[in-house]
Design an enzyme around this catalytic site. Structure first.
Site, PDB file in Angstrom:
ATOM      1  N   HIS A  47       0.874  -1.179   0.000  1.00  0.00           N
ATOM      2  CA  HIS A  47       0.000   0.000   0.000  1.00  0.00           C
ATOM      3  C   HIS A  47       0.916   1.236   0.000  1.00  0.00           C
ATOM      4  O   HIS A  47       2.029   1.170   0.509  1.00  0.00           O
ATOM      5  CB  HIS A  47      -0.831  -0.059   1.285  1.00  0.00           C
ATOM      6  CG  HIS A  47      -1.900   0.963   1.412  1.00  0.00           C
ATOM      7  ND1 HIS A  47      -1.645   2.250   1.821  1.00  0.00           N
ATOM      8  CD2 HIS A  47      -3.236   0.879   1.218  1.00  0.00           C
ATOM      9  CE1 HIS A  47      -2.795   2.914   1.885  1.00  0.00           C
ATOM     10  NE2 HIS A  47      -3.773   2.112   1.518  1.00  0.00           N
ATOM     11  N   ASP A  77       3.087  -4.376   8.161  1.00  0.00           N
ATOM     12  CA  ASP A  77       1.884  -3.579   7.962  1.00  0.00           C
ATOM     13  C   ASP A  77       0.703  -4.543   8.103  1.00  0.00           C
ATOM     14  O   ASP A  77       0.432  -5.341   7.204  1.00  0.00           O
ATOM     15  CB  ASP A  77       1.926  -2.942   6.569  1.00  0.00           C
ATOM     16  CG  ASP A  77       0.576  -2.378   6.139  1.00  0.00           C
ATOM     17  OD1 ASP A  77      -0.393  -2.439   6.923  1.00  0.00           O
ATOM     18  OD2 ASP A  77       0.493  -1.878   4.997  1.00  0.00           O
ATOM     19  N   GLN A 121      -4.584  -4.860   7.028  1.00  0.00           N
ATOM     20  CA  GLN A 121      -5.614  -5.769   6.506  1.00  0.00           C
ATOM     21  C   GLN A 121      -5.604  -7.115   7.219  1.00  0.00           C
ATOM     22  O   GLN A 121      -6.457  -7.956   6.941  1.00  0.00           O
ATOM     23  CB  GLN A 121      -5.412  -6.005   5.004  1.00  0.00           C
ATOM     24  CG  GLN A 121      -5.610  -4.780   4.139  1.00  0.00           C
ATOM     25  CD  GLN A 121      -7.048  -4.299   4.102  1.00  0.00           C
ATOM     26  OE1 GLN A 121      -7.971  -5.005   4.522  1.00  0.00           O
ATOM     27  NE2 GLN A 121      -7.250  -3.095   3.615  1.00  0.00           N
ATOM     28  N   LYS A 139     -10.516  -0.429  10.530  1.00  0.00           N
ATOM     29  CA  LYS A 139     -10.737  -1.599   9.674  1.00  0.00           C
ATOM     30  C   LYS A 139     -11.208  -2.813  10.482  1.00  0.00           C
ATOM     31  O   LYS A 139     -11.580  -3.829   9.917  1.00  0.00           O
ATOM     32  CB  LYS A 139      -9.471  -1.938   8.895  1.00  0.00           C
ATOM     33  CG  LYS A 139      -9.125  -0.869   7.842  1.00  0.00           C
ATOM     34  CD  LYS A 139      -8.087  -1.363   6.880  1.00  0.00           C
ATOM     35  CE  LYS A 139      -7.355  -0.241   6.175  1.00  0.00           C
ATOM     36  NZ  LYS A 139      -8.144   0.388   5.095  1.00  0.00           N
ATOM     37  N   CYS A 142      -4.899   2.672  -3.633  1.00  0.00           N
ATOM     38  CA  CYS A 142      -3.659   3.152  -2.993  1.00  0.00           C
ATOM     39  C   CYS A 142      -2.495   2.202  -3.249  1.00  0.00           C
ATOM     40  O   CYS A 142      -1.636   2.005  -2.396  1.00  0.00           O
ATOM     41  CB  CYS A 142      -3.834   3.363  -1.496  1.00  0.00           C
ATOM     42  SG  CYS A 142      -5.045   4.618  -1.104  1.00  0.00           S
TER      43      CYS A 142
END
Lengths: 145, 406
Positions: B121, B198, B201, B224, B364
């Site tokens: 991302h 990261d 998600q 999220k 993104c």
């Protein structure tokens, strides 16, 4: 399903310009070249203009984008060919107003372009329609500098 | 599949959009919020609101307990060994920027290498680009396999003696790929590089365990995983965080302030300059409690079943191409696709007119779009409140779009 509302957006003349775009390609004889993109969605346009004595002699575009942005580019190039640069820029301003749902000057003969009025009701798609016009405006401004 | 009654916890789902019952398939952008989270936010503002870490008064104590209690909830959620290792941030982006600006500036020099992948991302690309530009370090990309997965061999091949930071997403927000983070961390450590994860998600869908992964930093966002926007957390190993300088200076983060010099609070507060995101942290803790009450394992299983069903049904639409791993068991609840002859923006408009919310664009991930050789894609992403009926509505909309644009 929601065909009626879709039909307000995707008028047949828009779909015609999308499927058989006018002035698609790159002008060999161009003296103004503009690349512009819409960073939120990835649409890109490569616009080439031939401007002589403040008259847009010829215009072509290449690009990647949705039906609205590509049809708008096709219609825009059709409109500005042969116009003087001031009229072309005024048309870009009138087009912006149209997208904001404002009444536009009656003297502006937009022809096919009026089919894009429906876009004003789809706020997420307004930037698709205005991208080619913003590119044209930027190109003419850079040429007159 | 999870019980459909879960939908009753999400008031927003009970509405019509453009004349049709809403089908929300954009949870990878942001998830919807259950009543439990909305009530925690409203309860905080109605009963406990005060600034933290300073008030002698009762509300100040309650707010501090709520805020620091939220830190403990996050610690347990990640299985970190101490709350000193949990820094509240505005979200994943802020957390990754903090690592790049603080750890990066202090430890990266000219010619050092930072390793990321083509699927990242923008928030896990640009902080490293900026760090590389400022320090003369080299930013390197690990290539992907044809199906959008990452091979450990290619990770190993990309490592050199100069690799100082490896930063990789746990789950791809476009391809749905779940990356083998634990194994990549082993490779990074074998080369004395630090591992940054990261987990934006991943946190909503998978059980995370930072001690088991052994990663050095991990970042995620509250919004999220059913929490409010504007709050997230950074996990960092205590030894690293201790060495790092803050990047924001001001109130809340200081120990002693002189005219020309100041000193910082202990971990984790030295990284939390200014009045913190108190309500956000409390809301995020309520969200974590909520998804844990359902069970991360159950959520993951539910999404796998939905994705398997979606991929099977979507394949029946002529001209539909799905990106990422073919094997649905190898992906999280995300299906990114294109429909031949219909631009993704047009597709998203047609679906919206039928009450179905999907994302269209580059998500993104412009370098990944380039890798896929597309300018844009459409994406349907699923969460615990989605059902097979939602998938059916999506597929029905796809067929309609196909017909409409023929």
């Amino acid at each position: 399903m929601g065909n009626e509302k879709l039909d307000q957006l995707y008028r047949s003349v828009i779909m015609d310009h999308y499927k058989t775009p006018r002035n698609k390609g790159v002008l060999e004889s161009s003296n103004v070249t503009i690349d512009m993109n819409n960073p939120t969605c990835g649409d890109v346009i490569h616009l080439t203009l031939q401007v002589e004595n403040d008259i847009v002699k010829d215009a072509k575009f290449e690009g990647e984008g949705c039906s609205i942005s590509m049809a708008s580019a096709s219609m825009m190039t059709q409109l500005i060919k042969g116009k003087n640069t001031e009229d072309a820029v005024n048309a870009a301003h009138a087009f912006s107003d149209m997208m904001l749902g404002k009444d536009i000057d009656d003297s502006m003969d937009f022809g096919d372009i009026e089919a894009l009025t429906g876009v004003a009701k789809f706020p997420a798609r307004i930037k698709c329609a205005t991208l080619p016009w913003k590119a044209m405006e930027k190109g003419i401004a850079s040429d007159s500098e | 599949m999870l019980n459909k009654d879960i939908r009753n916890d999400f008031p927003i789902l009970d509405q019509e959009v453009n004349g049709y019952p809403l089908v929300y398939l954009d949870s990878a952008a942001t998830s919807q919020k259950p009543r439990q989270v909305i009530e925690a936010l409203s309860n905080y503002y109605q009963n406990d609101n005060a600034n933290v870490h300073r008030g002698v008064h009762t509300l100040g104590n309650r707010a501090t307990e709520g805020y620091e209690g939220a830190r403990e909830t996050v610690r347990k959620f990640l299985n970190a060994s101490s709350t000193e290792e949990i820094v509240f941030t505005r979200g994943t982006t802020t957390a990754l920027n903090l690592i790049a600006q603080s750890y990066g500036r202090a430890n990266i020099g000219e010619g050092d290498e930072i390793l990321i992948t083509y699927m990242e991302h923008h928030s896990n690309i640009i902080p490293w680009q900026q760090l590389a530009k400022a320090t003369g370090a080299v930013l390197k990309y690990i290539d992907l396999e044809e199906d959008g997965t990452l091979s450990l061999e290619k990770v190993s091949d990309a490592m050199t003696d100069r690799t100082k930071i490896v930063s990789i997403m746990y789950v791809s927000n476009v391809l749905g790929t779940m990356n083998p983070i634990k194994e990549i961390t082993e490779i990074a450590h074998a080369h004395n590089a630090i591992m940054v994860v990261d987990a934006a998600q991943a946190a909503p869908h998978l059980k995370l365990d930072v001690q088991d992964l052994d990663c050095d930093f991990l970042a995620f966002s509250g919004h999220k995983l059913c929490g409010p926007t504007g709050i997230g957390a950074l996990y960092g190993k205590k030894a690293l965080l201790n060495e790092m300088e803050p990047v924001e200076f001001g109130g809340e983060m200081i120990d002693f302030v002189g005219l020309y010099d100041s000193s910082w609070k202990e971990l984790p507060w030295k990284f939390e300059g200014g009045t913190p995101i108190i309500a956000g942290a409390i809301g995020m803790a309520a969200a974590i409690d909520y998804i844990e009450s359902i069970g991360l394992d159950n959520i993951e299983k539910h999404e796998h079943e939905l994705v398997a069903y979606a991929m099977e049904q979507m394949k029946t639409v002529e001209g539909l191409e799905i990106y990422g791993p073919r094997d649905s068991s190898k992906r999280a609840g995300i299906v990114t696709f294109n429909l031949d002859g219909v631009h993704p923006h047009d597709l998203a408009t047609v679906l919206d007119m039928n009450g179905v919310a999907v994302r269209a664009g580059h998500h993104c991930c412009q370098p990944l779009m380039k890798w896929l050789d597309v300018s844009a894609t459409a994406r349907a992403s699923f969460y615990l409140y989605n059902t097979k009926e939602d998938v059916d509505r999506l597929v029905e909309g796809l067929r309609m779009a196909k017909e409409y644009f023929q």
